[in-house]
Structures are given as C-alpha cells and as structure tokens.
Design a protein around this motif. Structure first.
Motif, PDB file in Angstrom:
ATOM      1  N   GLU A 110       0.841  -1.190   0.000  1.00 24.05           N
ATOM      2  CA  GLU A 110       0.000   0.000   0.000  1.00 24.05           C
ATOM      3  C   GLU A 110       0.883   1.250   0.000  1.00 24.05           C
ATOM      4  OE1 GLU A 110      -2.576   1.163   3.581  1.00 24.05           O
ATOM      5  OE2 GLU A 110      -4.022   0.336   2.163  1.00 24.05           O
ATOM      6  N   ARG A 117      -3.340   6.339  -1.820  1.00 26.54           N
ATOM      7  CA  ARG A 117      -3.918   5.239  -1.042  1.00 26.54           C
ATOM      8  C   ARG A 117      -5.447   5.307  -1.075  1.00 26.54           C
ATOM      9  NH1 ARG A 117      -4.347   5.500   5.392  1.00 26.54           N
ATOM     10  NH2 ARG A 117      -5.969   6.929   4.675  1.00 26.54           N
ATOM     11  N   ASN A 118      -5.982   6.492  -0.813  1.00 23.45           N
ATOM     12  CA  ASN A 118      -7.433   6.649  -0.786  1.00 23.45           C
ATOM     13  C   ASN A 118      -8.048   6.431  -2.168  1.00 23.45           C
ATOM     14  OD1 ASN A 118      -6.992   7.212   1.864  1.00 23.45           O
ATOM     15  ND2 ASN A 118      -7.768   9.309   1.830  1.00 23.45           N
ATOM     16  N   ILE A 121      -8.381   2.746  -2.630  1.00 26.44           N
ATOM     17  CA  ILE A 121      -9.463   2.183  -1.813  1.00 26.44           C
ATOM     18  C   ILE A 121     -10.821   2.540  -2.414  1.00 26.44           C
ATOM     19  CG2 ILE A 121     -10.590   2.325   0.441  1.00 26.44           C
ATOM     20  CD1 ILE A 121      -7.703   2.700   1.623  1.00 26.44           C
TER      21      ILE A 121
ATOM     22  N   GLN B  81      -8.637  -0.864  18.157  1.00 26.58           N
ATOM     23  CA  GLN B  81      -8.192  -0.367  16.853  1.00 26.58           C
ATOM     24  C   GLN B  81      -9.325   0.187  15.998  1.00 26.58           C
ATOM     25  OE1 GLN B  81      -6.036  -3.541  15.084  1.00 26.58           O
ATOM     26  NE2 GLN B  81      -7.793  -4.871  14.755  1.00 26.58           N
ATOM     27  N   GLU B  83     -12.324  -0.962  15.314  1.00 25.50           N
ATOM     28  CA  GLU B  83     -13.180  -1.843  14.520  1.00 25.50           C
ATOM     29  C   GLU B  83     -14.623  -1.370  14.718  1.00 25.50           C
ATOM     30  OE1 GLU B  83     -12.477  -5.870  15.807  1.00 25.50           O
ATOM     31  OE2 GLU B  83     -10.302  -5.644  15.598  1.00 25.50           O
ATOM     32  N   GLU B 110      -7.565   8.371  12.556  1.00 21.66           N
ATOM     33  CA  GLU B 110      -7.955   7.291  11.653  1.00 21.66           C
ATOM     34  C   GLU B 110      -7.848   5.961  12.383  1.00 21.66           C
ATOM     35  OE1 GLU B 110      -5.405   6.146   8.035  1.00 21.66           O
ATOM     36  OE2 GLU B 110      -7.087   7.229   7.153  1.00 21.66           O
ATOM     37  N   TYR B 112      -7.056   2.139  13.253  1.00 25.63           N
ATOM     38  CA  TYR B 112      -6.010   1.221  12.781  1.00 25.63           C
ATOM     39  C   TYR B 112      -6.631   0.062  12.003  1.00 25.63           C
ATOM     40  CZ  TYR B 112      -3.759   3.627  16.735  1.00 25.63           C
ATOM     41  OH  TYR B 112      -3.301   4.571  17.623  1.00 25.63           O
ATOM     42  N   ASP B 113      -7.881  -0.236  12.315  1.00 28.58           N
ATOM     43  CA  ASP B 113      -8.552  -1.352  11.640  1.00 28.58           C
ATOM     44  C   ASP B 113      -8.793  -1.007  10.177  1.00 28.58           C
ATOM     45  OD1 ASP B 113     -10.125  -3.838  11.440  1.00 28.58           O
ATOM     46  OD2 ASP B 113     -11.822  -2.472  11.185  1.00 28.58           O
ATOM     47  N   ARG B 114      -8.328  -1.881   9.283  1.00 24.92           N
ATOM     48  CA  ARG B 114      -8.398  -1.577   7.855  1.00 24.92           C
ATOM     49  C   ARG B 114      -9.817  -1.599   7.309  1.00 24.92           C
ATOM     50  NH1 ARG B 114      -3.292  -2.265   4.197  1.00 24.92           N
ATOM     51  NH2 ARG B 114      -1.885  -1.240   5.649  1.00 24.92           N
ATOM     52  N   ARG B 117     -11.367   1.597   8.465  1.00 24.37           N
ATOM     53  CA  ARG B 117     -10.664   2.685   7.774  1.00 24.37           C
ATOM     54  C   ARG B 117     -11.146   2.793   6.332  1.00 24.37           C
ATOM     55  NH1 ARG B 117      -4.701   1.900   5.434  1.00 24.37           N
ATOM     56  NH2 ARG B 117      -6.023   0.764   3.976  1.00 24.37           N
ATOM     57  N   ASN B 118     -11.189   1.658   5.640  1.00 20.05           N
ATOM     58  CA  ASN B 118     -11.601   1.683   4.235  1.00 20.05           C
ATOM     59  C   ASN B 118     -13.066   2.086   4.082  1.00 20.05           C
ATOM     60  OD1 ASN B 118      -9.020   0.850   3.811  1.00 20.05           O
ATOM     61  ND2 ASN B 118      -9.535  -1.134   2.910  1.00 20.05           N
TER      62      ASN B 118
END
Lengths: 331, 331
Positions: A110, A117-118, A121, B81, B83, B110, B112-114, B117-118
């Motif tokens: 990534e 990055r954004n 996504i 994180q 979630e 932001e 930490y959980d992807r 985050r996404n």
C-alpha cells in the motif's frame, strides 16, 4: 567496541520518556573527520545506499542508452511514497524500455501517500509493484539488466547486476562486504561498516563533472537527487523536506531500520548515521542535529523543528512533548 | 543506575541489524521477584495503566449504577483499533448515559482497523472521537464524571476524576507519582517507576472476588480484559492474540513508547516492561519472552512466533530476518 552513543531524547511532561542511541561517522576526502558510537559497527545500509546501487545504471551507459533524465535517476535512488507522480513515472519508464509492471521483482505494498492510497481504496483497486517505495530503483535495475543482456531475475545475488553492485559497494566503501541480507524489496543489501558507508558518501561529495567515469556518475546522481527532492521521498517526508530546507545544497537519503546518510558537496563531507534500535524518528533527529552542526541546516526551519527541537502535539493539538539531542551530542 | 538490558535482537542475513534494550520487573505479592535493567527507572506507563485508570469507574459504583457489563469494562481498559464493534459499543455506551461523541475529549484519529478505515474512506467520512483507540477509556471517564457530578473537562489534571486516578495510582504502585505528562488522548499520564508498575500488576494478579472494594475491582477488571481480548485491542494485535493464545489465563496490556504489562492470576505475578527506545515491536517481543519463560505461553504458538522467534518475510513472501532474544535475556 565502543557502545552506541545516546543521540536523541523524547521528553514528556518534563521527564525523559525514550532515548535513541547509535553510531555516526563524518568522512572527508582524507578519511574520518569525526565519529560517535562505534565507527566499526557493521550495518545494513538498507535504502540509504540506493545511490551506490544506481552506479552501474550510469557507469555502464545504460541510463544514457535509453535517454534517462536526472529525474529518472532521482527516482532510481528514491524510497518514494507512491504518489501518483511516482507511480506514473515508474510506469512510463518501464514502457520506454519495452517492459511493464510484472517484470518488477519488488512486490506490492500500500502506498504511504494518502491521496493515492485513498484513490485505490475508493476504486476498489489493489496496489501494484509500481507503488512499492523501491519501484524506481527496480526500474533502474531492469534498465541495466537489459543493457547487460542479463536474465530477468535481477534480484538474485549472483545476477550480473548484483555482482556489479557488490563490486561498486566494495570500491566506494573501501571494504569487503561483510555479508548480505534480503531487503524488503527483495534485492540483496550488502553489509558494510558505518565508516565505510560514510566514506562512500564522502566520495559522492568529492565527485566532479570533470572526473573519471565513477566520479562523473557519483556527481550526476548526487545532483539528480538534490534537484528532485520530491521524487526521492515525497511530500511531508524527511528526505524531501530537509533537502528543500537546505536549498538543494545537500543530498540526503534514509534507509529502513534507522539509517540516514548525507552528501555535502560544498563541504566535501559524507555522513552516515545508524540508530541501533532501528527507530526512524531517531535517525531523522540525529541527522538533523549533524546537519545543523555542520552549518548547512537552520535549526529553526520548520523541516528541522519537525524532527528535532519542536514540540509534539496530540490529536486535539495539545502539546505533549518534545524531541531533543542527548547531552553531548553532537557536541 | 543500571543500564538498560539488551532484550531483543533483529537479525538479517545472519547479521545483527537492530537491538532493543530496556527495563523489566516481575513482582509477586511480597515484592520484586526478578528485575532486568534499572528497576528504579521512572517511566510513563501510557496506555498500559488503563486498568488502574478504570479503578474509580468500578470502585465508586459508577459502573454498576449504569449497569455496565464486563465487556464495557474491557473496552474501558482498551487501546482498541477502531473496529466497527468497538466504535458501535462506545457510541451505545455514551447513549446509555445520555451523552454523545462531542462529550469526549480524546480527539479523533484514523482507525487502525483496515475494514473500518476503508469504509470511512469509501464513504467520504471522517473518523470521529469514537475511533480513537482510547474512546472506551473516555466513555468510562465520562461515566465516573457523571456519577461524581463533576464538570465536563474530565481530562484536566485537577478534575476530581483525575485526582482519584492519581490517588489510585499511588496506592497500587506504592509510590508518589514522579510527575505527569499529557497522553495522546489528552488525559494526564502519571509517571511511576517500572517496579511500581509491576507492583500494581501483582496487586491485580493477587486480587480476589472476596476481597475489599479495591481487590474486587481489580479482580473484576482483570477478568473482564481476559474474557474479552478482542475488545482490548483487536484482530491481529498483540494483546488480543497473546491473551487468546494463553486461553484467558493472563491479562495483557500494551502502552505507547514500548510499555507492556502482564497480570498472571494463577502465578500471582505482575510484569512490566519498558523498552527505552520506545519501539513497540521490542516490547511485544520482550513480554513474549517473559511469558514463555513463566510457562504460560507456548513459544511455538503462532501468536508468540509472530513477535519472537518466527521468521520475517517481505512483500514477495521471501524470508528476510528473524527476531530473537538477546543473549542472557530473560535467562
């Protein structure tokens, strides 16, 4: 064997919270000028030696054969953060030499750049090898490989390109490499002493346009990096911001596990720092201190203050602490 | 003043690349059982003391007054994180006590959980204070604050809640705090010695359901964290994975700048580690080594191997190095 020298301290609420220690060496044309910690410490330069790894690209004539510009050479020496411009430039470079992304052997990760990055996504796209911070180096590797008419597995340690890089490393450091490790981007990384790395940087600093093939290549790579600081790392990053702060007069490069090197052509000095715990913030603060002390960086410049001396704030903007040099460093 | 003890080494290509040193203390009910480095070193526990900061929540009756479950108490002691389940639980908690996100004073970052985050990025949403890894702690802070009928600025060091936390800290560590710093989440963080922190963890380990108010609160928080490892950190994180690997028999908590504590109720021991350079990977490896040595963690468990002993791979899956304990540690 001297202990690592305390170099950087993190303070919070008037109390010392964390400390970084390491080794540092400054070399001139005639050898070591000053050293901290253990000047004989063997280290992996990691990405800090990308300008050494790029020497065959220039010296073999491969770069000129495909009309690479200084911007390409800066990208070849970069640990870029995968901004759109970095990715596009690497893709175009591969296209120019008749190759594409699958020829790379650096792997995908990534991008550090948030905009790119954004974008990935939001468009349900995966990062590709062009996003790897080393993709410019690998474009350079493929360019030399093609010029050498060598095989596609250019990161194998016995590949002609890696043999050429090992030889260049030994010549510019004045040492036999102590071994090698596999880097994050899969390329071999040759271990040398911190003094060897600083000696190599001093050679870059003392190189000239009118010198021999080696000297001309070193001079060209040093200038390319200083001319395109935004290609060597990216917005917000230490190499880019500090090179800009010094107006292109100094060439900088970071490496993983807290290595940092500097090439000072006007002073004809090379610097190398390794923080033994591998903490990048420590290496950034330590090289900032050395550059300030050498008179090439203003301690009050925002780019310097961000790494050393400035206050740190939290998510609500409250002041939480500050980064200082350890007592006696750099003296 | 003893030097920090080398604890963790990172190897690459058969060569030592980086080293982490620090302080560690193991305490039982009667005091120090074993120590490495400087047992008197003053440290900021950072998030490793969240179970101490949660003592007023339980002891004042605030938790029971609003019918908090053990899951809430685990979240109060968490560095989660962000979630979706963490964020939702914190939001519901605030709603239960008639408050909402703006009442928090932890700031936003932001997650930490992807996945979360996404989701935010894809929906053009900004992270809010509920995503802050300390939001559960702050929900607890607000719950006590409300119970105390105190003012809304609960992170000010003179706020009744923070005075209660300071008092609890001094009681369980057996020390007068050495000062305080402002943490990432804006709460005061009281400095104590690494021995004081280990002593506090030993008190948690020796607490019981049949004890006094303090002991019952400590026992309840210890069990809550061990029962809900996924709420204390999140998938993939050290606290969660290592607590699961030990089947809920040990309670763990990490803190910024490389602090790690462990509460071992069966062994009636408390542990505290501080890596002096602040490198989290060092603290994770060191606490793993201490837990393996104490016989509560299988060195070959994937969660252990991920932090110590296992091989590290790069973006292409090639083996690059490994993390080992330093010679003589933990002995």
């Amino acid at each position: 064997m001297p202990n690592p020298e305390p170099m950087v301290e993190l303070w919070r609420g008037g109390l010392l919270e964390s400390t970084h220690a390491g080794h540092a060496v400054i070399c001139g044309a005639k050898g070591v000028v000053q050293a901290w910690g253990d000047p004989g410490a063997v280290i992996f330069p990691r990405s800090s030696c990308k300008m050494i790894q790029a020497l065959p690209l220039v010296e073999t004539g491969a770069a000129d054969a495909v009309c690479l510009t200084d911007a390409h050479l800066a990208l070849a020496c970069a640990s870029h953060q995968g901004e759109r411009r970095h990715v596009t430039m690497a893709a175009d470079w591969l296209s120019t030499i008749g190759l594409a992304e699958p020829a790379l052997r650096c792997g995908a990760h990534e991008p550090y750049d948030r905009v790119e990055r954004n974008r990935l996504i939001k468009t349900d796209s995966s990062p590709c090898q062009l996003h790897n911070n080393c993709s410019g180096k690998h474009c350079g590797f493929l360019t030399v490989t093609q010029h050498m008419k060598a095989g596609p597995e250019y990161v194998e340690v016995d590949h002609p390109l890696q043999r050429a890089i090992r030889q260049a490393t030994e010549e510019v450091t004045g040492e036999t490499v102590a071994g090698y490790g596999i880097d994050g981007c899969s390329a071999p990384n040759f271990a040398v002493s911190i003094t060897g790395l600083a000696r190599a940087m001093a050679l870059f600093a003392n190189a000239s346009e009118g010198g021999d093939t080696r000297s001309r290549a070193m001079h060209r790579l040093t200038r390319a990096m200083a001319t395109y600081p935004e290609l060597v790392a990216g917005e917000g990053r230490a190499c880019t911001e500090l090179m800009r702060a010094m107006g292109g007069k100094v060439t900088l490069k970071t490496g993983a596990e807290a290595v940092f090197v500097a090439i000072l052509p006007e002073q004809k000095l090379g610097m190398a720092v390794k923080i033994t715990d591998g903490g990048t913030r420590g290496a950034e603060a330590a090289i900032t201190a050395l550059l300030v002390r050498a008179g090439v960086l203003d301690a009050n410049h925002p780019a310097a203050q961000k790494r050393l001396g400035g206050t740190q704030t939290n998510w609500r903007g409250l002041q939480t602490g500050e980064t200082r040099t350890a007592p006696g460093f750099p003296g």
